[in-house]
Write a protein that holds these residues in place. Structure first.
Motif, PDB file in Angstrom:
ATOM      1  N   LYS A  99       0.807  -1.220   0.000  1.00  0.00           N
ATOM      2  CA  LYS A  99       0.000   0.000   0.000  1.00  0.00           C
ATOM      3  C   LYS A  99       0.839   1.268   0.000  1.00  0.00           C
ATOM      4  CE  LYS A  99      -3.929  -2.090  -0.095  1.00  0.00           C
ATOM      5  NZ  LYS A  99      -4.807  -1.957  -1.291  1.00  0.00           N
ATOM      6  N   LYS A 100       2.160   1.110   0.109  1.00  0.00           N
ATOM      7  CA  LYS A 100       3.097   2.241   0.035  1.00  0.00           C
ATOM      8  C   LYS A 100       2.806   3.290   1.106  1.00  0.00           C
ATOM      9  CE  LYS A 100       4.768   0.178  -3.532  1.00  0.00           C
ATOM     10  NZ  LYS A 100       5.996  -0.647  -3.373  1.00  0.00           N
ATOM     11  N   VAL A 101       2.464   2.840   2.291  1.00  0.00           N
ATOM     12  CA  VAL A 101       2.236   3.737   3.420  1.00  0.00           C
ATOM     13  C   VAL A 101       3.546   3.914   4.180  1.00  0.00           C
ATOM     14  CG1 VAL A 101       0.973   4.088   5.582  1.00  0.00           C
ATOM     15  CG2 VAL A 101      -0.170   3.014   3.638  1.00  0.00           C
ATOM     16  N   ASN A 102       3.973   5.140   4.337  1.00  0.00           N
ATOM     17  CA  ASN A 102       5.207   5.422   5.062  1.00  0.00           C
ATOM     18  C   ASN A 102       4.954   5.368   6.570  1.00  0.00           C
ATOM     19  OD1 ASN A 102       7.914   6.250   5.482  1.00  0.00           O
ATOM     20  ND2 ASN A 102       7.250   8.379   5.704  1.00  0.00           N
ATOM     21  N   ARG A 103       5.683   4.535   7.262  1.00  0.00           N
ATOM     22  CA  ARG A 103       5.547   4.353   8.712  1.00  0.00           C
ATOM     23  C   ARG A 103       4.085   4.123   9.109  1.00  0.00           C
ATOM     24  NH1 ARG A 103       6.921   8.040  12.553  1.00  0.00           N
ATOM     25  NH2 ARG A 103       7.637   6.368  13.917  1.00  0.00           N
ATOM     26  N   PRO A 104       3.541   2.985   8.748  1.00  0.00           N
ATOM     27  CA  PRO A 104       2.137   2.695   9.067  1.00  0.00           C
ATOM     28  C   PRO A 104       1.852   2.817  10.561  1.00  0.00           C
ATOM     29  CG  PRO A 104       3.052   1.039   7.592  1.00  0.00           C
ATOM     30  CD  PRO A 104       4.203   1.857   8.057  1.00  0.00           C
ATOM     31  N   ARG A 105       0.727   3.431  10.875  1.00  0.00           N
ATOM     32  CA  ARG A 105       0.305   3.589  12.268  1.00  0.00           C
ATOM     33  C   ARG A 105      -0.326   2.290  12.758  1.00  0.00           C
ATOM     34  NH1 ARG A 105      -4.017   7.698  11.360  1.00  0.00           N
ATOM     35  NH2 ARG A 105      -4.081   6.483   9.437  1.00  0.00           N
ATOM     36  N   ILE A 106       0.216   1.745  13.826  1.00  0.00           N
ATOM     37  CA  ILE A 106      -0.279   0.491  14.391  1.00  0.00           C
ATOM     38  C   ILE A 106      -1.156   0.811  15.591  1.00  0.00           C
ATOM     39  CG2 ILE A 106       0.335  -1.797  15.243  1.00  0.00           C
ATOM     40  CD1 ILE A 106       1.504  -1.181  12.491  1.00  0.00           C
ATOM     41  N   GLY A 107      -2.381   0.302  15.585  1.00  0.00           N
ATOM     42  CA  GLY A 107      -3.284   0.482  16.714  1.00  0.00           C
ATOM     43  C   GLY A 107      -3.685  -0.857  17.308  1.00  0.00           C
ATOM     44  N   LEU A 108      -3.776  -0.917  18.616  1.00  0.00           N
ATOM     45  CA  LEU A 108      -4.229  -2.122  19.306  1.00  0.00           C
ATOM     46  C   LEU A 108      -5.696  -1.944  19.673  1.00  0.00           C
ATOM     47  CD1 LEU A 108      -3.595  -4.858  20.737  1.00  0.00           C
ATOM     48  CD2 LEU A 108      -2.992  -3.505  22.770  1.00  0.00           C
ATOM     49  N   ILE A 109      -6.576  -2.765  19.119  1.00  0.00           N
ATOM     50  CA  ILE A 109      -8.010  -2.639  19.396  1.00  0.00           C
ATOM     51  C   ILE A 109      -8.273  -2.969  20.863  1.00  0.00           C
ATOM     52  CG2 ILE A 109     -10.297  -3.548  18.880  1.00  0.00           C
ATOM     53  CD1 ILE A 109      -9.444  -3.997  16.045  1.00  0.00           C
ATOM     54  N   ASN A 110      -8.966  -2.046  21.541  1.00  0.00           N
ATOM     55  CA  ASN A 110      -9.188  -2.203  22.975  1.00  0.00           C
ATOM     56  C   ASN A 110     -10.520  -1.552  23.341  1.00  0.00           C
ATOM     57  OD1 ASN A 110      -8.694  -2.749  25.726  1.00  0.00           O
ATOM     58  ND2 ASN A 110      -6.518  -2.250  25.511  1.00  0.00           N
ATOM     59  N   VAL A 111     -10.891  -1.652  24.605  1.00  0.00           N
ATOM     60  CA  VAL A 111     -12.165  -1.106  25.073  1.00  0.00           C
ATOM     61  C   VAL A 111     -12.060   0.372  25.428  1.00  0.00           C
ATOM     62  CG1 VAL A 111     -13.031  -3.317  25.883  1.00  0.00           C
ATOM     63  CG2 VAL A 111     -11.667  -1.880  27.426  1.00  0.00           C
ATOM     64  N   GLY A 112     -10.879   0.925  25.328  1.00  0.00           N
ATOM     65  CA  GLY A 112     -10.651   2.339  25.578  1.00  0.00           C
ATOM     66  C   GLY A 112      -9.287   2.724  25.057  1.00  0.00           C
ATOM     67  N   THR A 113      -9.045   4.015  24.907  1.00  0.00           N
ATOM     68  CA  THR A 113      -7.772   4.463  24.344  1.00  0.00           C
ATOM     69  C   THR A 113      -6.703   4.698  25.400  1.00  0.00           C
ATOM     70  OG1 THR A 113      -8.505   6.777  24.428  1.00  0.00           O
ATOM     71  CG2 THR A 113      -8.935   5.553  22.390  1.00  0.00           C
ATOM     72  N   GLU A 114      -7.088   4.733  26.672  1.00  0.00           N
ATOM     73  CA  GLU A 114      -6.118   5.018  27.722  1.00  0.00           C
ATOM     74  C   GLU A 114      -5.152   3.844  27.928  1.00  0.00           C
ATOM     75  OE1 GLU A 114     -10.104   6.916  28.531  1.00  0.00           O
ATOM     76  OE2 GLU A 114      -9.391   4.861  28.210  1.00  0.00           O
ATOM     77  N   ASP A 115      -3.930   4.160  28.321  1.00  0.00           N
ATOM     78  CA  ASP A 115      -2.968   3.116  28.673  1.00  0.00           C
ATOM     79  C   ASP A 115      -3.503   2.324  29.866  1.00  0.00           C
ATOM     80  OD1 ASP A 115      -1.539   4.502  26.815  1.00  0.00           O
ATOM     81  OD2 ASP A 115       0.146   5.008  28.132  1.00  0.00           O
ATOM     82  N   GLY A 116      -3.232   1.027  29.858  1.00  0.00           N
ATOM     83  CA  GLY A 116      -3.657   0.195  30.975  1.00  0.00           C
ATOM     84  C   GLY A 116      -5.054  -0.358  30.851  1.00  0.00           C
ATOM     85  N   LYS A 117      -5.739  -0.057  29.754  1.00  0.00           N
ATOM     86  CA  LYS A 117      -7.088  -0.573  29.534  1.00  0.00           C
ATOM     87  C   LYS A 117      -7.040  -2.037  29.078  1.00  0.00           C
ATOM     88  CE  LYS A 117     -10.350   2.686  30.005  1.00  0.00           C
ATOM     89  NZ  LYS A 117     -11.652   2.472  30.653  1.00  0.00           N
ATOM     90  N   GLY A 118      -8.177  -2.730  29.243  1.00  0.00           N
ATOM     91  CA  GLY A 118      -8.330  -4.050  28.654  1.00  0.00           C
ATOM     92  C   GLY A 118      -8.000  -5.210  29.573  1.00  0.00           C
TER      93      GLY A 118
END
Length: 329
Positions: free
Chosen positions: A165-184
């Protein structure tokens, strides 16, 4: 290069596969296609045979077959023969829109797993509002995952997005129940720590509701959660289009308005359709194996071929293999 297609799987077999193959060889002069399936049925739709050949079989793996048993007992099934063409080096990649579990089993048994990859992942591209799409993995190949599997998924997904897909430095996201650190749960927390330490562009936890807005380029999760996300997106999109159609045809005034906006609705439908994003790659195998949607039309088959061609040209499996070996060292 040669790409082999199982023409006996899916709702529109073999017509969609044949039409998609003919469109592909017109567009890609470097591609040869082998169609595997019932030859008389294939020939009914094959009007141009340049760079297209046929391997006959009348045996098929059904959608309700038990994957492992079917692959072992139905040795002449179109799906099994397709994967074997890749194993024997007669083809560079294969595509099937048949039984997902059977394709994964056939891929593992005949193509083999990349050394260093513990569990292959099933990874489709899904639409976003900006039309760029995002990669979701895993969506069902490995329902009971470890944190190390999710880390490997992130590496494989990042490699694919960079190379294909020629994406420079693809953004990796971890699917979780919230965006805050320590969730899940414990899996999410452990995976978060591993991803945070990895040399990847990890942006942290992401919520499923933000995926279609393009919050990340690669969304990582276990196969159980990923399959729920995938089916929820497909179901919601289908329901919305049904409700929209009902509303726009409910009165004469609405029908007039729908006629004026017809081109806009077509554009929206195409942007949100899986057909233009190719199939779901079985990442972690030694060669490209692509699972096309069960309801794939000729457009979806064409784009699955385009996807396979890109994976072969960019040597995606080789790059994933090198990355996996590097992580083991």
């Amino acid at each position: 290069m040669k790409i082999v297609i199982d023409t006996m799987g899916g709702d529109h077999a073999p017509k969609a596969h044949v039409a998609g193959a003919m469109a592909a060889v017109r567009s890609f002069k470097d591609v040869e296609i082998l169609l595997v399936g019932n030859e008389p049925e294939i020939r009914k739709h094959l009007t141009k045979s340049k760079n297209i050949s046929v391997l006959h079989t009348d045996e098929k793996i059904e959608d309700d077959d038990t994957p492992t048993r079917a692959v072992r007992r139905k040795r002449n099934a179109s799906m099994v023969l397709s994967v074997q063409e890749v194993r024997e080096g007669r083809a560079d990649a294969c595509i099937s829109s048949g039984n997902t579990g059977a394709l994964m089993t056939a891929g593992l048994l005949h193509v083999g797993r990349i050394t260093g990859i513990e569990r292959p992942a099933l990874a489709p591209m899904l639409p976003t509002v900006d039309g760029e799409g995002f990669l979701l993995l895993d969506v069902g190949a490995n329902v009971d995952a470890k944190a190390s599997h999710l880390l490997q998924n992130a590496y494989m997904g990042s490699t694919y997005m960079e190379m294909v897909k020629k994406v420079n430095r693809p953004r990796i996201g971890l699917i979780n129940v919230g965006t805050e650190d320590g969730k899940g749960n414990e899996l999410s927390k452990e995976a978060f720590d591993l991803l945070s330490e990895a040399p990847l562009h990890f942006i942290g936890n992401v919520e499923a509701r933000d995926l279609l807005n393009g919050v990340c380029d690669v969304a990582v999760c276990d196969g159980f959660s990923g399959n729920l996300v995938l089916k929820s997106i497909e179901g919601t999109a289908g329901t919305l289009f049904t409700l929209l159609k009902q509303e726009l045809t409910s009165s004469f005034t609405n029908k007039l308005a729908a006629g004026l906006l017809r081109s806009s609705f077509i554009n929206i439908k195409e942007k949100m359709s899986y057909s233009h994003y190719g199939g779901a790659g079985l990442f972690g195998l030694k060669a490209p194996v692509i699972k096309a949607h069960g309801s794939s039309d000729h457009t979806a088959v064409y784009h699955a071929i385009r996807q396979a061609r890109q994976m072969v040209n960019e040597k995606v499996t080789d790059v994933i293999s090198k990355e996996a070996n590097k992580q083991e060292e």
